[in-house]
Design an enzyme around this catalytic site. Structure first.
Site, PDB file in Angstrom:
ATOM      1  CB  CYS A  23      -0.940  -0.001   1.201  1.00 27.22           C
ATOM      2  SG  CYS A  23      -2.362  -1.103   1.016  1.00 27.22           S
TER       3      CYS A  23
ATOM      4  CG  ASP B 277      10.432  -9.752  -5.884  1.00 33.33           C
ATOM      5  OD1 ASP B 277       9.376 -10.307  -5.545  1.00 33.33           O
ATOM      6  OD2 ASP B 277      11.423  -9.636  -5.115  1.00 33.33           O
TER       7      ASP B 277
ATOM      8  CG  ASN C 186       3.758 -17.674  -2.435  1.00 34.53           C
ATOM      9  OD1 ASN C 186       3.639 -18.721  -3.053  1.00 34.53           O
ATOM     10  ND2 ASN C 186       4.856 -16.941  -2.459  1.00 34.53           N
TER      11      ASN C 186
ATOM     12  CG  HIS D 265       2.348 -10.387  -3.829  1.00 36.45           C
ATOM     13  ND1 HIS D 265       1.918 -10.367  -2.528  1.00 36.45           N
ATOM     14  CD2 HIS D 265       3.383 -11.266  -3.874  1.00 36.45           C
ATOM     15  CE1 HIS D 265       2.664 -11.183  -1.806  1.00 36.45           C
ATOM     16  NE2 HIS D 265       3.556 -11.756  -2.597  1.00 36.45           N
TER      17      HIS D 265
HETATM   18  P1  AMP Z   1       5.558 -13.466  -0.911  1.00 35.25           P
HETATM   19  O1  AMP Z   1       6.524 -14.356  -0.161  1.00 35.25           O
HETATM   20  O2  AMP Z   1       4.795 -14.186  -1.969  1.00 35.25           O
HETATM   21  O3  AMP Z   1       4.688 -12.680   0.030  1.00 35.25           O
HETATM   22  O4  AMP Z   1       6.460 -12.458  -1.723  1.00 35.25           O
HETATM   23  C1  AMP Z   1       6.791 -11.171  -1.306  1.00 35.25           C
HETATM   24  C2  AMP Z   1       7.741 -10.613  -2.344  1.00 35.25           C
HETATM   25  O5  AMP Z   1       7.795  -9.207  -2.176  1.00 35.25           O
HETATM   26  C3  AMP Z   1       9.179 -11.148  -2.222  1.00 35.25           C
HETATM   27  O6  AMP Z   1       9.537 -11.771  -3.466  1.00 35.25           O
HETATM   28  C4  AMP Z   1      10.000  -9.893  -1.948  1.00 35.25           C
HETATM   29  O7  AMP Z   1      11.268  -9.916  -2.576  1.00 35.25           O
HETATM   30  C5  AMP Z   1       9.110  -8.792  -2.506  1.00 35.25           C
HETATM   31  N1  AMP Z   1       9.287  -7.477  -1.920  1.00 35.25           N
HETATM   32  C6  AMP Z   1       9.273  -7.147  -0.604  1.00 35.25           C
HETATM   33  N2  AMP Z   1       9.433  -5.816  -0.452  1.00 35.25           N
HETATM   34  C7  AMP Z   1       9.545  -5.283  -1.697  1.00 35.25           C
HETATM   35  C8  AMP Z   1       9.734  -3.971  -2.216  1.00 35.25           C
HETATM   36  N3  AMP Z   1       9.828  -2.918  -1.411  1.00 35.25           N
HETATM   37  N4  AMP Z   1       9.810  -3.796  -3.553  1.00 35.25           N
HETATM   38  C9  AMP Z   1       9.701  -4.859  -4.384  1.00 35.25           C
HETATM   39  N5  AMP Z   1       9.524  -6.121  -3.967  1.00 35.25           N
HETATM   40  C10 AMP Z   1       9.445  -6.338  -2.640  1.00 35.25           C
END
Ligand code: AMP
Length: 112
Positions: free
Chosen positions: A5, A28, A82, A95
Site C-alpha cells: 500500500c 521484485d 502465495n 500479489h
Molecule cells: P511473498 O513471499 O509471496 O509474500 O512475496 C513477497 C515478495 O515481495 C518477495 O519476493 C519480496 O522480494 C518482494 N518485496 C518485498 N518488499 C519489496 C519492495 N519494497 N519492492 C519490491 N519487492 C518487494
C-alpha cells in the site's frame, strides 16, 4: 499500512513496469530469475483468497498486458500467488509473481 500500500501511495520507491487505475506491476526487489515482477491491485486485499472474482477478471487482463509488455507470451512465464502461512506468503497484500526470461525451476513442495 502494508508495504505494498505504501508503494501504491508512492511512499516507497519502486521500479514500475506497467500501471493502470486499478493495478500496478513493479520489479521484485529480490529477483528469483532474470525477469521477476509483482502484480498487485492498488486496493488492499490480503490475498487471492479474498479477492472478488470480478476484480480478478480485470486483473487477468492486466497480467496479459504485463506479459505482452515484457515480451514473454511466446517464450512463456510462470505466475505464482502465495496464500497465507502454509502458502509461504510474506507480504499480506495480494500479489502475483511473474517469473520469466529463462526456464524457471520445478515447483517445490515441502520446505526443505
Ligand atoms: P511473498 O513471499 O509471496 O509474500 O512475496 C513477497 C515478495 O515481495 C518477495 O519476493 C519480496 O522480494 C518482494 N518485496 C518485498 N518488499 C519489496 C519492495 N519494497 N519492492 C519490491 N519487492 C518487494
Amino acid at each position: 499500512m502494508c508495504i505494498f500500500c505504501k508503494i501504491v501511495k508512492g511512499e516507497i520507491p519502486n521500479r514500475t513496469i506497467l500501471e493502470s487505475e486499478e493495478f500496478l506491476c513493479f520489479e521484485d526487489i529480490n529477483p528469483a530469475c532474470k525477469i521477476h515482477v509483482l502484480i498487485i491491485p492498488k486496493e488492499h486485499y490480503d490475498s487471492f483468497d479474498v479477492i472478488p472474482p470480478k476484480i480478478m477478471a480485470n486483473m487477468t487482463e492486466f497480467i496479459h498486458k504485463v506479459a505482452s509488455k515484457l515480451g514473454v507470451r511466446q517464450s512463456g512465464y510462470r505466475l505464482i500467488t502465495n496464500i497465507g502461512n502454509h502458502g509461504g506468503q510474506e507480504v499480506s497484500h495480494l500479489h502475483f509473481h511473474l517469473l520469466a526470461g529463462e526456464k524457471v525451476g520445478r515447483l517445490v513442495g515441502k520446505e526443505s
